[in-house]
Enzyme design. Structure first.
Site, PDB file in Angstrom:
ATOM      1  N   ASN A 108       0.809  -1.228   0.000  1.00  0.00           N
ATOM      2  CA  ASN A 108       0.000   0.000   0.000  1.00  0.00           C
ATOM      3  C   ASN A 108       0.834   1.265   0.000  1.00  0.00           C
ATOM      4  O   ASN A 108       1.894   1.324   0.609  1.00  0.00           O
ATOM      5  CB  ASN A 108      -0.902   0.051   1.236  1.00  0.00           C
ATOM      6  CG  ASN A 108      -2.118  -0.832   1.079  1.00  0.00           C
ATOM      7  OD1 ASN A 108      -2.227  -1.577   0.117  1.00  0.00           O
ATOM      8  ND2 ASN A 108      -3.026  -0.750   2.037  1.00  0.00           N
ATOM      9  N   MET A 109       0.317   2.277  -0.662  1.00  0.00           N
ATOM     10  CA  MET A 109       0.878   3.629  -0.640  1.00  0.00           C
ATOM     11  C   MET A 109       1.540   3.977   0.692  1.00  0.00           C
ATOM     12  O   MET A 109       2.700   4.304   0.768  1.00  0.00           O
ATOM     13  CB  MET A 109      -0.255   4.663  -0.812  1.00  0.00           C
ATOM     14  CG  MET A 109      -0.690   4.876  -2.224  1.00  0.00           C
ATOM     15  SD  MET A 109       0.534   5.868  -3.084  1.00  0.00           S
ATOM     16  CE  MET A 109      -0.080   5.702  -4.761  1.00  0.00           C
ATOM     17  N   LYS A 110       0.710   3.891   1.726  1.00  0.00           N
ATOM     18  CA  LYS A 110       1.165   4.463   2.986  1.00  0.00           C
ATOM     19  C   LYS A 110       2.258   3.636   3.657  1.00  0.00           C
ATOM     20  O   LYS A 110       3.032   4.147   4.467  1.00  0.00           O
ATOM     21  CB  LYS A 110      -0.016   4.753   3.919  1.00  0.00           C
ATOM     22  CG  LYS A 110      -0.330   3.736   4.969  1.00  0.00           C
ATOM     23  CD  LYS A 110      -1.420   4.263   5.919  1.00  0.00           C
ATOM     24  CE  LYS A 110      -1.829   3.132   6.868  1.00  0.00           C
ATOM     25  NZ  LYS A 110      -3.064   3.367   7.585  1.00  0.00           N
ATOM     26  N   GLY A 111       2.373   2.385   3.274  1.00  0.00           N
ATOM     27  CA  GLY A 111       3.468   1.575   3.786  1.00  0.00           C
ATOM     28  C   GLY A 111       3.367   1.282   5.263  1.00  0.00           C
ATOM     29  O   GLY A 111       2.268   1.120   5.791  1.00  0.00           O
TER      30      GLY A 111
END
Ligand code: B12
Ligand code: B12
Ligand SMILES: Cc1ncc(COP(=O)(O)O)c(C=O)c1O
Ligand SMILES: Cc1ncc(COP(=O)(O)O)c(C=O)c1O
Lengths: 245, 519, 245, 519
Positions: free
Chosen positions: C124-127
């Protein structure tokens, strides 16, 4: 019956371990820890946690499964007292009946050991966990010499009061200091030719009957002992000796 | 109970009002629909049971046969077959399992069918009322013997017989509630397996036979320990109402049961879930089964501080959905959890605030409080302490149902010894702080009080938005748990059926009547 | 360097253990527990605690000292990534320079496993923990198929988007269900003649590189993995393959 | 700080008044006496050090030589020898170690002796003030880096070099205070061994060289961790003042030091102890060393609920004795402990009450709070939770010095990993409840408040009795810890010396002057 540890399935052999290794934390340390656990005979080993303790020291939590088993049927226990433990009243009754005089007991926490709570639990009036101590036994004459009593002094006192039994308490066990002290006591007793004069018991949180016997004592008493236990042991032995003579 | 948090009664009322508004259109939808599992559940209440050689359960066989006729309700056909064949319920079940088709039997007299159906309703009613009475009698007989909050542990070996050992052990050690965790992914099966099972991953199949076996095993302990032991399972997933039915019949005492969990966390279609949850809850309500809702799940993927309001909002919605299904507050084990990052400064204060808040907002509910899970690590020693603080918060805020934290949470499903360690931890803490709840007060306008007020405000604000867009669109937009679930997607949609004009379900009517629900 | 566990003195070999035995609590159980610990290779064993778990089950806490050691120098670790781990920017830079096209990655939590938090942390983007996930890498095209994805479906999807790498997450490991599922995946891939088409990685809290390689995967990633690690691994392998061809 | 317990100021004042009355006659006795160890301590302050081939320390050699001359004070003779031999301090020490007799050297000019003695006093004063300034500077430099309460751990391997490793490890893990536990029974030695030592049982010898080694090791960590690490030892037992002297010289920061511990728990003669404790405390006061008193010891043999008042009474007496020796409140680490039976219902509330009570009665003192010890068992998992609750109480009542409970307390002196587990436990709890102390209040007239008030009442009543009979007779009657100690019995009585009319001790005079004590 062959038994193995049980996690959630019979014979899965699951065990939890934790230990420190003198190496830095990290993947290599964790792998070393895992290999160590394997070497102890575990399969399915897992290091579930590690953290650094200091430069060059790290801590590990591990779980593993082992096929190591033991045969439960061959396990022999050698407790000082058997299944029958006299209550205080019973013990006094037996003394009156079969010995016919008061039994004399001297106790102390010996050497440098100052942990008197244990020996007090056995000897003091008030006892421990609702089990009265030997001082309360009408048929027992009990002398509690307290803390840090030199071996020599304890023997002298026992001779003086014509003790039937000597009770020693040893709580500090670091670097096996208790072993040294216990051995010294028996040697001293033997040197004086008094070994056969007394029933000698030792107790303490890390003492067992097996260890005590190995060290030349008549009986050993660990965690959870009450005066009842040691009184039973002493009374039975005194009677035995009377019979033997 | 005096309020320690000075929460605004007005705002709480507003939240309840919003919940009512939000849920109301969903109720209209529910009223017009049934589902394959609602019908199968009804059949189970009527007595349908057993499975064919491939393991397909009789209720599934019947519903599969009925196809579009399902809009009339399955009971008609089952009862019709009873009358037509002259078989007993067991006999009919056997026949169906052997391949008999009942869908095409000519329909007999409606009155006769109804008469026979009412007979089945009565025997269902008698059985469940007997179960309920038994539970109540035992609870009364052994009053004061359970811990408060109730100590709840799970067993999850996959093998019902191994589960029995572990459950009996745990109950002997002081557990009040035994939950048999279901095997991974059972929630996505559109049938309930039949018979005793000995294989499962991370859990044990929920089957009626397994229920029976475990109930009997725990009843033994009840007598031995002189303490009622609650049995729990999952009325959740694609067979929500069927499991509720099985639970009612076998005297389970609690059910994991949430109005939206399946939608959000199992990608089950929302129409399906909403319809299913209502029928399942009516059964639970009638059977006196406490539901445990799944708000803790929000916090396994979202932050417990940031998203605390989603938990409270969901509690309000679960409460409303439950009221609509006739469940009284005292059967609502609304869920929440101790899931803040353990490195958070003052984390304990915030957990305390939120737990106390839940307590004050839902004073009658036997709140279900979940232990730390996602921040548990392989460091079992640290884990013991996290669990100790959790135990502390739970006791001091008078939670109802206390799920025990396991020191090995991050490692494996509990070993027998893990459960014992957890029970010792909780029993020690509970006893040591027994009366603390009544002894402490919180500083006015302090961190704790302000935290609770803030969460309530955020919740109301969130619910205002949901009310504006509507619940289903809000779910579609991902307003819950950041998960978007389109209304026409998700598992089990094909099991949704619009009730036909002839729809007949005397069990539903009976339940509605018993529960005082209109319609 | 030969190492042993460390309690408070070098090489004292001290280890803590805890386990359950399928026998009643009591002196005999404790002695059985002690003998079991001895059989694992411990001396100075001590059962510091026991309590009953159920009829016929009892719990033990033990400490012991062992001479079992391992040679730290021979411990080899086989992590998927070496010391050099690219940051997101570095990875993208290398892709631009040495590969010259976007790298395509498909990930999923497979089988019945619904624990998406791990694969999301990677993708995911946010990691996770301030490490961005693959979706944020400008030079990576990342597809996250989510939870409970059948092996078949994952392969089809990878073929469809012409993936360079397939990422699998497996968290539920009870009764080795992950092993079954992972083996099935590789067999399926081989059966379809696609094994060489993809770099295949698996991750999860109880996955290690060693296990992964044994099961026929290119790399395995355990606790504490970030997108950086797997991105580094994939990028380096893609470059290697280019060179090889 | 607001009172949470509504303790009566009047009763607290009464207790302090009683303490003053009780201690006053003892002070008169002290003023007229010195002891062998007071003299040896004085010699050490003057520079006497080293040991003969048999390991007998130089200060002992001197005092042994002096015999009855001791009533004049040992300094006279030591300084006289310096003047007579023209040796440096080191040179003279060597000679004495080699057998030189200084007792019989003809006494030189008193003025010259005094002049030389004042020189030694100055260099002592410079050294100790430098130590003190260094500590203060570091504490200032690294302000805010220590945990509150201070995290205190022990090392006890018996080998100073192994201790160093463990101490550095613990400090690196977050410990603020390192106590090097003394070997079993050192308290009963009437001399302080010389040099670095690598053998001991359950602890490591307190020697000046060991102090130096550990101080240097910890100073390294101070810079690395940017946090001051306090070093602690035992100014207790038969060499109480000498160890205080060594600590002052080597910049120790805390000392176990109690006005009555030796009498009650080590059977040391009471006259001896009273005289020794005063001189040791004057040194500690001048060196800025925090004392840790030993009230926790009462609870290892008595019940913590029943005998709570003995702890508080002893705190009042220790406080009074300390004031009399010039110690300000901020150096008084008055002791107490978390030692109730863990099976006690509401035990936590009582512990909380007592800890808060100590906090409110001694607001400036850096209270030393001891963890559970006697109720710890071999169940390390349970132990973790007992320690967690202890950590909780300590933090929420703002204790000063927090001795870490070890999960292996009932098993062995701490392993390196045990200490780390304990530190993780405490750090997690402390951070998680950081501001809780300011957030909670106790119910008026609740269990907690009433418990504290009750203990205070019992304490005052007890002290009234002691005041009536006098402190020494009270000890003789076994009023403290149920242990009877006749005044003419006990170890070390033969080391008590009535000061002669010529008694000369410029160090004592200097200290009195610096500390603002009359006389
Ligand atoms: C209380 C206590 C103290 C008190 C003792 C007060 C007193 N008057 O006894 C004080 C504070 C003085 C103390 C001091 C020290 N202690 Co301490 N202490 C403890 C503690 C907390 C409890 C012990 C206790 O009272 N147990 C309760 C009694 C009832 O149990 P028990 O002794 O096991 O006795 C039972 C049985 O063992 C048996 N039993 C015992 N003796 C006998 C004798 C006979 C004949 C029989 C039949 C039975 C019997 O019956 C009893 C009743 O069931 C333990 C830790 C723990 N929780 O166990 C540490 C502990 C025992 N102490 C320890 C140490 C190291 C010390 C010191 C050396 C520390 C130091 N360097 O200063 C000092 C030195 C004291 C000395 N010179 O011996 C270590 C020992 C480590 C080891 N294995 O060697 C322990 C384990 C703590 C630790 N983890 O470091 N201690
Ligand atoms: C959150 C959680 C859940 C959530 C999952 C929500 C979600 N959307 O993911 C819910 C509540 C749904 C859940 C359900 C279940 N769970 Co669960 N769950 C957990 C929990 C508490 C945390 C897992 C987590 O999120 N960790 C955080 C992430 C970031 O860590 P991670 O997954 O390890 O990932 C990291 C690495 O492993 C790696 N990684 C992971 N995957 C990949 C892939 C690649 C390619 C790479 C490179 C790296 C990588 O990188 C990540 C970042 O560093 C754990 C216990 C624990 N504390 O670990 C139990 C746990 C994993 N669950 C467990 C079980 C048994 C279940 C159930 C089967 C219980 C049941 N019968 O109902 C169900 C079934 C779900 C299913 N069908 O799979 C067990 C597994 C036991 C075992 N060893 O087999 C655990 C250990 C709990 C326990 N002790 O019983 N669970
Ligand atoms: C309401 C509810 N149902 C079911 C489950 C269990 O998961 P599954 O859907 O895999 O049965 C949970 C778990 O937390 C839950 O909260
Ligand atoms: C004041 C004081 N001195 C000394 C000790 C240590 O014991 P010992 O007298 O064996 O040095 C303690 C232990 O608790 C204590 O409180």
């Amino acid at each position: 019956m062959i038994i193995r540890p049980y996690g959630d399935t019979l014979d899965d052999g699951a065990v939890q371990l934790s230990f420190t290794l003198p190496v830095p934390d990290g993947p290599k340390g964790r792998e070393a820890a895992r290999l160590f656990v394997e070497k102890l005979g575990f399969k399915h080993t897992e290091i579930t946690h590690s953290h650094a303790l200091a430069e060059g020291f790290s801590f590990y939590v591990a779980y593993g499964k082992t096929e190591t088993s033991i045969d439960f049927d061959t396990v022999r226990i050698k407790e000082a007292t058997g299944d029958k433990v006299y209550s205080m009243d019973e013990a006094c009754e037996v003394i009156k009946e079969k010995i016919g005089r008061k039994v004399v007991v001297v106790g102390a926490c010996t050497g440098f050991d100052a942990h008197t709570v244990g020996i007090d639990a056995i000897m003091n009036m008030k006892g421990y966990n609702h089990h009265y101590g030997l001082e309360r036994y009408s048929e027992i004459e009990a002398y509690n010499l307290g803390a840090q009593v030199p071996n020599e002094k304890l023997i002298d006192y026992a001779v003086k009061v014509k003790a039937d039994a000597i009770l020693i308490s040893q709580i500090v066990t670091q670097k096996d200091v208790h072993i040294q002290n216990l051995v010294e006591f028996i040697e001293l007793l033997q040197a004086k030719g008094l070994r056969e004069k007394f029933i000698v018991c030792v107790g303490g949180s890390r003492i067992g009957n097996q260890l005590a016997v190995e060290l030349g004592y008549d009986g050993g008493f660990g965690k959870g002992t009450y005066a009842d236990h040691v009184a039973t042991f002493i009374v039975d032995r005194v009677i035995e000796q009377k019979v033997a003579r | 109970m005096e309020s320690k948090l000075a929460l605004s009664e007005k705002r709480i009322e507003r939240a309840r009002e919003l919940a009512k508004r939000i849920v109301s259109p969903v109720q209209d939808f529910i009223a017009e629909h049934t589902t394959v599992t609602v019908e199968r559940a009804t059949l189970r209440l009527a007595g349908a049971d057993g499975a064919d050689v491939d393991g397909v359960p009789v209720p599934n066989l019947i519903v599969d046969q009925l196809k579009s006729k399902l809009e009339n309700g399955a009971v008609t056909y089952y009862v019709n077959a009873l009358l037509k064949t002259g078989e007993s319920v067991d006999g009919l079940n056997r026949k169906i399992a052997e391949g008999m088709k009942i869908a095409d039997l000519p329909l007999g007299d409606k009155m006769a069918i109804d008469r026979k159906a009412q007979e089945l309703v009565r025997s269902f009613s008698v059985r469940v009322k007997r179960n309920r009475a038994h539970r109540e009698a035992k609870l009364k007989q052994f009053e004061g013997r359970n811990t408060s909050p109730l100590l709840y542990v799970i067993v999850a070996t996959g093998n019902i017989h191994e589960d029995v050992k572990q459950a009996q052990a745990a109950a002997g050690q002081g557990a009040d509630v035994i939950a048999v965790i279901r095997t991974t992914a059972q929630s996505l099966l559109d049938y309930v397996p039949y018979g005793a099972t000995i294989e499962g991953f991370g859990g044990t199949y929920a089957t009626q036979e397994n229920f029976r076996i475990m109930r009997a095993a725990l009843d033994e302990v009840v007598e031995r320990e002189q303490r009622y032991i609650y049995l729990t399972n999952y009325a959740s997933g694609l067979c929500m109402p069927e499991i509720a039915a099985m639970g009612a019949l076998e005297r389970l005492d609690m059910m994991l049961n949430d109005s939206m969990y399946g939608i959000l966390f199992r990608d089950i279609n929302m129409y399906r879930t909403f319809v299913d949850q209502k029928f399942s809850r009516m059964i639970n309500a009638f059977a006196g089964v406490i539901i445990n809702t799944g708000e803790d799940n929000y916090l396994t993927t979202s932050d417990a501080v940031e998203k605390a309001y989603t938990v409270l909002a969901s509690q309000f919605l679960n409460e409303r959905f439950a009221f609509e299904a006739g469940l009284p507050a005292k059967l609502m084990g609304l869920g929440h959890a101790f899931e803040m990052n353990p490195t958070l400064k003052n984390g304990f204060l915030f957990e305390l605030a939120q737990a106390q808040m839940a307590r004050e907002i839902f004073p009658e509910a036997p709140l279900k409080y979940m232990p730390p899970t996602k921040f548990m690590t392989g460091d079992i020693f640290k884990g013991q302490v996290q669990d100790a603080l959790f135990n502390f918060v739970s006791k001091v805020t008078n939670q109802g149902i206390h799920l025990l934290g396991m020191l090995t949470e991050a490692i494996h499903t509990p070993f027998m010894m893990d459960r014992s360690i957890a029970l010792e931890n909780a029993k020690y803490v509970f006893n040591n702080i027994e009366d603390l709840a009544g002894e402490i007060e919180f500083k006015k306008d302090g961190l704790i009080v302000r935290r609770a007020q803030q969460v309530l405000e955020e919740t109301v604000a969130f619910m205002e938005t949901v009310d504006k867009v509507g619940l289903m669109p809000a779910i579609e937009q991902g307003q819950f748990a950041d998960i978007k679930r389109p209304r026409d997607m998700g598992k089990g949609l094909d099991g949704l059926v619009k009730k036909g004009p002839e729809y007949y379900n005397p069990f539903e009517s009976y339940l509605k009547n018993e529960l005082g629900l209109e319609g």
